[in-house]
Design a protein around this motif. Structure first.
Motif, PDB file in Angstrom:
ATOM      1  N   GLU A 172       0.833  -1.203   0.000  1.00 41.44           N
ATOM      2  CA  GLU A 172       0.000   0.000   0.000  1.00 41.44           C
ATOM      3  C   GLU A 172       0.864   1.248   0.000  1.00 41.44           C
ATOM      4  OE1 GLU A 172      -2.966   2.887   0.234  1.00 41.44           O
ATOM      5  OE2 GLU A 172      -2.916   0.837  -0.551  1.00 41.44           O
ATOM      6  N   ARG A 173       1.941   1.234   0.770  1.00 41.03           N
ATOM      7  CA  ARG A 173       2.838   2.395   0.782  1.00 41.03           C
ATOM      8  C   ARG A 173       3.523   2.576  -0.569  1.00 41.03           C
ATOM      9  NH1 ARG A 173       6.406   1.355   6.035  1.00 41.03           N
ATOM     10  NH2 ARG A 173       7.672   3.002   5.063  1.00 41.03           N
ATOM     11  N   CYS A 174       3.886   1.471  -1.211  1.00 46.30           N
ATOM     12  CA  CYS A 174       4.493   1.558  -2.540  1.00 46.30           C
ATOM     13  C   CYS A 174       3.488   2.093  -3.558  1.00 46.30           C
ATOM     14  CB  CYS A 174       4.999   0.178  -2.989  1.00 46.30           C
ATOM     15  SG  CYS A 174       6.519  -0.361  -2.159  1.00 46.30           S
ATOM     16  N   ARG A 175       2.236   1.658  -3.438  1.00 43.00           N
ATOM     17  CA  ARG A 175       1.201   2.131  -4.369  1.00 43.00           C
ATOM     18  C   ARG A 175       1.042   3.643  -4.267  1.00 43.00           C
ATOM     19  NH1 ARG A 175      -3.852   3.794  -4.517  1.00 43.00           N
ATOM     20  NH2 ARG A 175      -4.004   3.706  -2.233  1.00 43.00           N
ATOM     21  N   VAL A 176       1.031   4.144  -3.050  1.00 48.64           N
ATOM     22  CA  VAL A 176       0.898   5.590  -2.856  1.00 48.64           C
ATOM     23  C   VAL A 176       2.127   6.312  -3.394  1.00 48.64           C
ATOM     24  CG1 VAL A 176       0.736   7.415  -1.123  1.00 48.64           C
ATOM     25  CG2 VAL A 176      -0.643   5.334  -0.884  1.00 48.64           C
ATOM     26  N   ALA A 177       3.308   5.778  -3.121  1.00 48.94           N
ATOM     27  CA  ALA A 177       4.546   6.408  -3.589  1.00 48.94           C
ATOM     28  C   ALA A 177       4.636   6.399  -5.106  1.00 48.94           C
ATOM     29  CB  ALA A 177       5.754   5.700  -2.980  1.00 48.94           C
ATOM     30  N   PHE A 178       4.165   5.334  -5.719  1.00 45.06           N
ATOM     31  CA  PHE A 178       4.226   5.227  -7.183  1.00 45.06           C
ATOM     32  C   PHE A 178       3.264   6.215  -7.838  1.00 45.06           C
ATOM     33  CE2 PHE A 178       2.874   3.363 -11.244  1.00 45.06           C
ATOM     34  CZ  PHE A 178       4.094   3.113 -11.843  1.00 45.06           C
ATOM     35  N   GLY A 179       2.078   6.363  -7.265  1.00 49.96           N
ATOM     36  CA  GLY A 179       1.099   7.295  -7.806  1.00 49.96           C
ATOM     37  C   GLY A 179       0.627   6.901  -9.186  1.00 49.96           C
ATOM     38  N   GLU A 180       0.418   7.893 -10.030  1.00 48.39           N
ATOM     39  CA  GLU A 180       0.003   7.661 -11.409  1.00 48.39           C
ATOM     40  C   GLU A 180       1.165   7.982 -12.343  1.00 48.39           C
ATOM     41  OE1 GLU A 180      -2.763   6.336 -12.566  1.00 48.39           O
ATOM     42  OE2 GLU A 180      -3.533   6.040 -10.529  1.00 48.39           O
ATOM     43  N   GLN A 181       1.655   6.981 -13.046  1.00 54.62           N
ATOM     44  CA  GLN A 181       2.739   7.174 -14.005  1.00 54.62           C
ATOM     45  C   GLN A 181       2.299   6.588 -15.340  1.00 54.62           C
ATOM     46  OE1 GLN A 181       6.754   6.228 -12.702  1.00 54.62           O
ATOM     47  NE2 GLN A 181       6.144   6.279 -10.545  1.00 54.62           N
ATOM     48  N   PRO A 182       1.790   7.418 -16.242  1.00 52.35           N
ATOM     49  CA  PRO A 182       1.282   6.911 -17.525  1.00 52.35           C
ATOM     50  C   PRO A 182       2.321   6.078 -18.268  1.00 52.35           C
ATOM     51  CG  PRO A 182       0.701   9.215 -17.229  1.00 52.35           C
ATOM     52  CD  PRO A 182       1.644   8.870 -16.118  1.00 52.35           C
ATOM     53  N   GLY A 183       1.895   4.928 -18.752  1.00 52.43           N
ATOM     54  CA  GLY A 183       2.780   4.069 -19.525  1.00 52.43           C
ATOM     55  C   GLY A 183       3.643   3.157 -18.688  1.00 52.43           C
ATOM     56  N   LYS A 184       3.586   3.310 -17.356  1.00 52.51           N
ATOM     57  CA  LYS A 184       4.374   2.465 -16.473  1.00 52.51           C
ATOM     58  C   LYS A 184       3.454   1.703 -15.528  1.00 52.51           C
ATOM     59  CE  LYS A 184       8.609   5.163 -16.757  1.00 52.51           C
ATOM     60  NZ  LYS A 184       9.808   5.638 -16.027  1.00 52.51           N
ATOM     61  N   ALA A 185       4.037   0.748 -14.801  1.00 51.79           N
ATOM     62  CA  ALA A 185       3.233  -0.090 -13.924  1.00 51.79           C
ATOM     63  C   ALA A 185       3.993  -0.430 -12.663  1.00 51.79           C
ATOM     64  CB  ALA A 185       2.821  -1.377 -14.641  1.00 51.79           C
ATOM     65  N   MET A 186       3.238  -0.612 -11.576  1.00 48.19           N
ATOM     66  CA  MET A 186       3.787  -1.184 -10.350  1.00 48.19           C
ATOM     67  C   MET A 186       3.067  -2.486 -10.083  1.00 48.19           C
ATOM     68  SD  MET A 186       3.718  -0.006  -6.381  1.00 48.19           S
ATOM     69  CE  MET A 186       2.687  -1.372  -5.870  1.00 48.19           C
ATOM     70  N   PHE A 187       3.826  -3.529  -9.773  1.00 48.32           N
ATOM     71  CA  PHE A 187       3.262  -4.838  -9.471  1.00 48.32           C
ATOM     72  C   PHE A 187       3.346  -5.105  -7.967  1.00 48.32           C
ATOM     73  CE2 PHE A 187       3.946  -7.395 -13.681  1.00 48.32           C
ATOM     74  CZ  PHE A 187       3.346  -6.375 -14.411  1.00 48.32           C
TER      75      PHE A 187
END
Length: 393
Positions: A172-187
């Protein structure tokens, strides 16, 4: 055809197996896919254009190693990882969690993150979920992994549960840190050791986060293959069908074909490159150790039917000589052969799924391995007889 966003589509299924495509600005990843491991911004003993020519659509880089040397900020100043390593195609970076577990002599894990000592110079570093995502962003990777706690198997249920729940909070903390990055992904990464209820809970909780892809972590760390496959079967029904599935750190060709059969889309492993540097090769006829004396006068290539020059051109005798002499060329040629075989295997799996004949294809592949093993045993016996006869003479 690329896209400005990150998308995944399934083109064909055969049982649980999927033939699909991940599309993103830097390219298309055909799945099932094997990602060669470029830990420190290089696939060892290979040129980048060779890796691409073999059929790799994506390579893996490692947060732990790159943060220690040359440093994520330096890579960013030099134009990012793609430019730095001359690989303009998709790159996936893992979070560094596994390397912290396996390489750091001293480490402390708490809610904040991991404090560890570098295996290079003993310096102290702190890796939090936020810092892991920051480093991966500085590297500029296209697919970024959450920081997780990976435990060695076997372990107690209590240890597996504690690590799984910590990994969920870090996700959850990684999801918040990643935010919205068009064209990229967090798994996100499913954890839970070898405990089915923990794996299911982890998969469900991660699915609720709405991430763009999901990995199964904490396997291929000492458990038997049947345990690994049972964990895949356990979590597969709970992983979103419209998202790619990545089995981290796996593995042997047999592990891969069985995981594909169970619905996994992406793989990475150091095995083909590491084995090649130590004299071992993977072929349609199974695994061979070129250090063995029986290859000293074997004029056959590794595989005359392979499209790879390392496989169809050089004699086993010459490769044996290179390996025994510790020549760099031997490491290069055997690594080239191994990665070629892995990519040929993935292409065969994709084709078989598209044609609805996956089980038949896997049966043919395994029969080739078994036939090669039988032939190998016969050759070893003949070589021993020849040596004995020579000694008697």
């Amino acid at each position: 055809m690329t896209t400005e966003s990150f998308t995944f589509s399934v083109n064909k299924t055969d049982g649980a197996a999927r033939n699909g495509e991940i599309r993103m600005p830097r390219g298309v990843i055909r799945t099932p896919a094997f990602m060669p491991v470029g830990t420190a911004a290089t696939v060892k003993a290979m040129y980048p254009d060779q890796v691409k020519a073999l059929g790799a659509d994506v390579v893996l880089g490692n947060t732990y190693h790159l943060m220690l040397r040359p440093g994520a900020e330096r890579v960013a100043r030099l134009g990012g990882l793609h430019q730095f390593m001359n690989w303009p195609y998709p790159i996936l970076t893992d979070s560094g969690g596994f390397q912290v577990m396996s390489l750091s002599a001293l480490r402390k894990i708490d809610e904040t993150g991991v404090t560890f000592q570098s295996h290079i110079d003993g310096s102290t570093h702190v890796l939090t979920p936020e810092r892991s995502i920051e480093i991966q962003g500085l590297l500029g990777s296209d697919i970024q992994m959450q920081l997780d706690e990976c435990v060695k198997l076997p372990c107690s249920d209590e240890v597996a549960e504690k690590a799984m729940r910590l990994s969920l909070r870090w996700a959850e903390r990684c999801r918040v840190a990643f935010g919205e990055q068009p064209g990229k992904a967090m798994f996100g990464i499913v954890q839970g050791g070898a405990v089915e209820r923990l794996r299911i809970e982890s998969a469900r909780e991660l699915a609720a986060l709405g991430l763009k892809g999901y990995a199964i972590g904490g396997l291929a760390v000492g458990e038997p293959q049947d345990v690994m496959l049972r964990m895949i079967e356990t979590v597969e029904p709970h992983m979103p069908r419209e998202k790619p599935r990545y089995l981290m750190g796996v593995g042997t060709p047999d592990d891969i074909v069985e995981a594909v059969r169970r619905g996994v889309d992406m793989f990475d492993c150091v095995m083909p490159t590491r084995a090649g540097r130590h004299g071992q090769v993977f072929t349609r006829h199974g695994r061979m150790n070129l250090r063995n004396a029986r290859f000293a006068e074997d004029v056959r290539p590794l595989d005359p039917e392979s499209k790879c020059s390392a496989s169809n051109t050089y004699s086993r005798a010459y490769l044996h000589h290179l390996v025994r002499s510790n020549e760099i060329l031997g490491m290069m040629l055997l690594t080239w052969n191994n990665l070629a075989y892995y990519q040929e295997l993935m292409a065969g799996l994709r084709k078989a799924i598209a044609e609805g004949r996956l089980d038949d294809y896997i049966g043919e592949v395994k029969e080739g391995w078994a036939r090669g093993e039988r032939d190998s045993k016969a050759e070893i016996g003949q070589h021993a007889d020849n040596v004995a006869m020579g000694a008697e003479g």
